[in-house]
Design a protein around this motif. Structure first.
Motif, mmCIF file in Angstrom:
data_model
loop_
_atom_site.group_PDB
_atom_site.id
_atom_site.type_symbol
_atom_site.label_atom_id
_atom_site.label_comp_id
_atom_site.label_asym_id
_atom_site.label_seq_id
_atom_site.Cartn_x
_atom_site.Cartn_y
_atom_site.Cartn_z
ATOM 1 N N ILE A 92 0.927 -0.936 0.134
ATOM 2 C CA ILE A 92 -0.197 -0.047 -0.071
ATOM 3 C C ILE A 92 0.457 1.258 0.020
ATOM 4 O O ILE A 92 0.510 2.192 -0.632
ATOM 5 C CB ILE A 92 -0.730 0.297 1.068
ATOM 6 C CG1 ILE A 92 -1.858 -1.399 1.009
ATOM 7 C CG2 ILE A 92 -1.676 1.310 0.924
ATOM 8 C CD1 ILE A 92 -2.738 -1.359 2.823
ATOM 9 N N ALA A 93 1.652 1.284 1.154
ATOM 10 C CA ALA A 93 2.590 2.391 0.830
ATOM 11 C C ALA A 93 3.690 2.248 -0.419
ATOM 12 O O ALA A 93 3.673 3.806 -0.959
ATOM 13 C CB ALA A 93 3.664 2.251 1.631
ATOM 14 N N LYS A 94 4.263 1.491 -1.026
ATOM 15 C CA LYS A 94 4.821 1.841 -2.143
ATOM 16 C C LYS A 94 3.355 1.972 -3.657
ATOM 17 O O LYS A 94 4.059 3.050 -4.399
ATOM 18 C CB LYS A 94 5.450 0.506 -2.205
ATOM 19 C CG LYS A 94 5.991 0.452 -3.712
ATOM 20 C CD LYS A 94 7.042 -1.122 -4.310
ATOM 21 C CE LYS A 94 7.205 -0.416 -5.609
ATOM 22 N NZ LYS A 94 8.967 -2.019 -5.565
ATOM 23 N N ALA A 95 2.691 1.934 -3.325
ATOM 24 C CA ALA A 95 1.545 2.168 -4.442
ATOM 25 C C ALA A 95 1.364 3.599 -4.145
ATOM 26 O O ALA A 95 0.975 4.240 -4.855
ATOM 27 C CB ALA A 95 0.036 2.152 -4.112
ATOM 28 N N GLU A 124 0.643 2.207 7.927
ATOM 29 C CA GLU A 124 1.164 1.346 9.620
ATOM 30 C C GLU A 124 -0.456 2.495 10.384
ATOM 31 O O GLU A 124 -1.209 2.193 11.386
ATOM 32 C CB GLU A 124 2.076 1.367 9.937
ATOM 33 C CG GLU A 124 1.402 0.091 11.135
ATOM 34 C CD GLU A 124 3.008 -0.240 11.991
ATOM 35 O OE1 GLU A 124 3.023 -0.496 13.502
ATOM 36 O OE2 GLU A 124 3.727 -0.132 11.379
ATOM 37 N N MET A 125 0.264 3.799 10.127
ATOM 38 C CA MET A 125 -0.096 4.692 11.981
ATOM 39 C C MET A 125 -1.434 5.102 11.403
ATOM 40 O O MET A 125 -2.156 5.222 12.116
ATOM 41 C CB MET A 125 0.720 5.719 11.732
ATOM 42 C CG MET A 125 1.722 5.625 12.968
ATOM 43 S SD MET A 125 2.920 6.475 13.451
ATOM 44 C CE MET A 125 2.790 8.351 11.695
ATOM 45 N N VAL A 126 -1.947 4.971 9.983
ATOM 46 C CA VAL A 126 -3.061 5.322 9.333
ATOM 47 C C VAL A 126 -4.296 4.092 10.147
ATOM 48 O O VAL A 126 -5.431 4.212 10.216
ATOM 49 C CB VAL A 126 -3.315 5.642 7.911
ATOM 50 C CG1 VAL A 126 -4.705 5.628 7.375
ATOM 51 C CG2 VAL A 126 -2.874 6.996 7.785
ATOM 52 N N VAL A 127 -4.273 3.090 9.951
ATOM 53 C CA VAL A 127 -5.022 1.580 9.808
ATOM 54 C C VAL A 127 -5.067 2.036 10.695
ATOM 55 O O VAL A 127 -5.881 1.080 11.481
ATOM 56 C CB VAL A 127 -4.210 0.864 8.947
ATOM 57 C CG1 VAL A 127 -4.515 -0.791 9.351
ATOM 58 C CG2 VAL A 127 -3.822 0.360 7.471
#
Length: 67
Positions: A43-46, A55-58
């Motif tokens: 997700i971060a790469k996208a 991670e902090m958002v989720v």
């Protein structure tokens, strides 16, 4: 701080000048993570942010005000 929060005087979310995410992007990140379609890293790469940001958002360490 409580008074400032109640009167919406804190720069949270998109109002924060140092913010790199938008509300639709945060919602998309949480949706992808909840469906377990992609890892935090993928997700971060996208979305071109560090995996820790995802991670902090989720985990709602950031963007707590957004449902």
């Amino acid at each position: 701080m409580i008074d400032a929060l109640d009167k919406q005087r804190l720069a949270m979310g998109e109002r924060n000048p140092n913010g790199i995410l938008s509300e639709p992007l945060v919602r998309a990140i949480r949706l992808l993570a909840s469906r377990a379609e992609m890892s935090y890293y993928a997700i971060a790469k996208a979305v071109c942010v560090p995996p820790r940001t995802v991670e902090m958002v989720v985990k709602r360490e950031t963007w707590k005000h957004l449902q």
